[in-house]
Scaffold this motif. Sequence first.
Motif, mmCIF file in Angstrom:
data_model
loop_
_atom_site.group_PDB
_atom_site.id
_atom_site.type_symbol
_atom_site.label_atom_id
_atom_site.label_comp_id
_atom_site.label_asym_id
_atom_site.label_seq_id
_atom_site.Cartn_x
_atom_site.Cartn_y
_atom_site.Cartn_z
ATOM 1 N N MET A 117 59.824 88.052 44.275
ATOM 2 C CA MET A 117 59.429 86.661 44.135
ATOM 3 C C MET A 117 60.674 85.791 44.031
ATOM 4 O O MET A 117 61.560 86.057 43.249
ATOM 5 C CB MET A 117 58.569 86.515 42.877
ATOM 6 C CG MET A 117 58.069 85.131 42.676
ATOM 7 S SD MET A 117 56.840 85.126 41.375
ATOM 8 C CE MET A 117 57.438 83.785 40.440
ATOM 9 N N ARG A 118 60.720 84.740 44.815
ATOM 10 C CA ARG A 118 61.865 83.834 44.808
ATOM 11 C C ARG A 118 61.676 82.791 43.720
ATOM 12 O O ARG A 118 60.572 82.355 43.438
ATOM 13 C CB ARG A 118 62.008 83.155 46.150
ATOM 14 C CG ARG A 118 62.294 84.161 47.234
ATOM 15 C CD ARG A 118 62.502 83.451 48.542
ATOM 16 N NE ARG A 118 62.659 84.456 49.569
ATOM 17 C CZ ARG A 118 63.671 84.494 50.399
ATOM 18 N NH1 ARG A 118 64.587 83.573 50.344
ATOM 19 N NH2 ARG A 118 63.757 85.435 51.295
ATOM 20 N N SER A 119 62.776 82.368 43.177
ATOM 21 C CA SER A 119 62.679 81.386 42.098
ATOM 22 C C SER A 119 62.471 79.984 42.671
ATOM 23 O O SER A 119 63.019 79.642 43.718
ATOM 24 C CB SER A 119 63.935 81.414 41.241
ATOM 25 O OG SER A 119 65.016 80.859 41.946
ATOM 26 N N PRO A 120 61.693 79.155 42.008
ATOM 27 C CA PRO A 120 61.496 77.776 42.465
ATOM 28 C C PRO A 120 62.802 76.981 42.436
ATOM 29 O O PRO A 120 63.002 76.083 43.244
ATOM 30 C CB PRO A 120 60.491 77.190 41.484
ATOM 31 C CG PRO A 120 59.895 78.347 40.756
ATOM 32 C CD PRO A 120 60.850 79.481 40.876
ATOM 33 N N PHE A 121 63.694 77.333 41.528
ATOM 34 C CA PHE A 121 64.973 76.629 41.447
ATOM 35 C C PHE A 121 65.798 76.871 42.703
ATOM 36 O O PHE A 121 66.394 75.954 43.259
ATOM 37 C CB PHE A 121 65.752 77.070 40.202
ATOM 38 C CG PHE A 121 67.105 76.425 40.096
ATOM 39 C CD1 PHE A 121 67.225 75.097 39.762
ATOM 40 C CD2 PHE A 121 68.254 77.162 40.364
ATOM 41 C CE1 PHE A 121 68.466 74.500 39.682
ATOM 42 C CE2 PHE A 121 69.497 76.567 40.285
ATOM 43 C CZ PHE A 121 69.608 75.235 39.939
ATOM 44 N N GLY A 122 65.826 78.105 43.182
ATOM 45 C CA GLY A 122 66.581 78.426 44.390
ATOM 46 C C GLY A 122 66.023 77.711 45.609
ATOM 47 O O GLY A 122 66.767 77.204 46.446
#
Length: 89
Positions: free
Chosen positions: A1-6
């Motif tokens: 899962m990718r971070s929303p910040f990235g």
Amino acid sequence: MRSPFGLALIVGALLATAPSHAQTFDPSHPVCMHVYSGANGGGGEWYDCSFMSLLQCRATASGRGATCDLNPYYPVNVPQPRAQHSRRG
């Protein structure tokens, strides 16, 4: 899962590198005519800031795909230079 910040960082970087537009208004005249020309035939749109009054601009824009607006870069509140009087005695 990718971070929303990235993801937000990547989107922000892409938007920051988008081309910017230079100032399109000439500050030497108070009224600009926004000319819309041909969506299908090309031509684009541009601003003609060479008018001293709304009436003058509207007369030129009549019958064309154009609107007249006040120039947002025209210096309205610039103080006029004071006249220098010399005293001779």
